[in-house]
Design an enzyme around this catalytic site. Structure first.
Site, mmCIF file in Angstrom:
data_model
loop_
_atom_site.group_PDB
_atom_site.id
_atom_site.type_symbol
_atom_site.label_atom_id
_atom_site.label_comp_id
_atom_site.label_asym_id
_atom_site.label_seq_id
_atom_site.Cartn_x
_atom_site.Cartn_y
_atom_site.Cartn_z
ATOM 1 N N HIS A 1 16.058 51.706 -29.677
ATOM 2 C CA HIS A 1 17.408 51.883 -29.148
ATOM 3 C C HIS A 1 17.350 52.205 -27.656
ATOM 4 O O HIS A 1 16.285 52.491 -27.112
ATOM 5 C CB HIS A 1 18.144 53.007 -29.884
ATOM 6 C CG HIS A 1 18.652 52.610 -31.228
ATOM 7 N ND1 HIS A 1 17.856 52.608 -32.357
ATOM 8 C CD2 HIS A 1 19.882 52.188 -31.641
ATOM 9 C CE1 HIS A 1 18.569 52.215 -33.402
ATOM 10 N NE2 HIS A 1 19.799 51.952 -32.996
ATOM 11 N N LYS B 1 20.182 57.259 -26.489
ATOM 12 C CA LYS B 1 20.356 57.673 -27.885
ATOM 13 C C LYS B 1 19.579 58.957 -28.139
ATOM 14 O O LYS B 1 18.382 59.039 -27.864
ATOM 15 C CB LYS B 1 19.896 56.577 -28.843
ATOM 16 C CG LYS B 1 20.173 56.910 -30.310
ATOM 17 C CD LYS B 1 19.923 55.711 -31.208
ATOM 18 C CE LYS B 1 20.143 56.061 -32.673
ATOM 19 N NZ LYS B 1 21.533 56.492 -32.945
#
Length: 256
Positions: A140, A144
């Site tokens: 990600h 995040k």
């Protein structure tokens, strides 16, 4: 389809997508809780007459207060926040029979839900083959916060259900960088945070002879946001505590 008035708890990257996409489904954003106007129980109660369904993409530290508030005031809530599933049974008990309606998921994307079903089918076969090991890796964007992702944890539990039944694996463990103490009875989940990757999840079945990989690669957050908006349409006239299986059972039979 009824036009809904939606309230947002958290206006980050997902909240921004919701603001952009909601009008395309005929809905209006009528309340927002964000950094300069944070959620409080009092503020949510004050806004209840102008919000049909709330959507939460904030932080797990708020989940208990949110669930408590919607339960006490018979509100409707879509929870996209992760990191609170250890309290799932407590929150479910809080909502059941309260008159509130709550649906939760680590990811509301139709593609991710379908991917999970593909992984489930693959696991039903691969968990019976001792020659193949299995692992999960997720990637990600660097902003995040949680790792592994909620989606990766959900996929891991899908795998573990079958691997426990076959006796090949007993638990799921996040793989820490530099860890070389690998146990044969464990499904490891590794994570990377880099650049602007929306979300990539990989399942690897590996043997001496060959390797089988399953990948879901999100190209934008629109799929996640649209799924969450569809969840508001679904939960609007319901009471109780629901998950993705309940939601998609109806959605896949009534595509719009």
């Amino acid at each position: 389809m009824k036009k809904l008035r939606l309230g947002l708890v958290g206006v980050g990257q997902m909240g921004t997508r919701l603001i952009e996409l909601a009008p395309e489904r005929g809905h209006t954003i009528t309340a927002e809780f964000k950094s300069n106007y944070p959620f409080t129980e009092e503020r949510m109660i004050q806004a209840k007459d102008r919000v049909d369904v709330w959507i939460d993409f904030s932080h797990a530290s708020l989940t208990e207060k949110l669930v408590k508030t919607v339960s006490e005031h018979q509100l409707k809530l879509v929870i996209g926040t992760t990191g609170w599933y250890d309290k799932l049974d407590d929150y479910k008990a809080m909502v059941q029979n309260s008159g509130a309606g709550v649906i939760y998921a680590p990811n509301f994307s139709t593609g991710v839900y379908t991917f999970n079903k593909i992984v489930e089918f693959a696991a039903s076969i691969m968990s019976k083959l001792k020659a193949y090991d299995v692992a999960i890796h997720e990637i990600h964007h660097h902003e995040k916060r949680d790792a592994p992702s909620g989606t990766a944890k959900s996929l891991a539990q899908t795998l573990l259900t079958h691997y426990k039944a076959s006796g090949l694996k007993k638990k799921v463990v996040p793989l820490a960088p530099g860890n070389t103490d690998i146990a044969a009875d464990t499904i490891y989940v590794s994570s990377s945070r880099v650049g602007h990757v929306v979300g990539r999840h990989e399942i690897q079945f590996d043997s001496v002879e060959d390797s089988i990989g399953l990948i879901h690669d999100a190209r934008s957050r629109n799929g996640f946001a649209l799924g969450a908006i569809r969840a508001t349409e679904w939960i609007y006239d319901k009471q109780g505590f629901y998950n993705l299986d309940d939601f998609f059972a109806d959605l896949l039979g009534n595509q719009e």
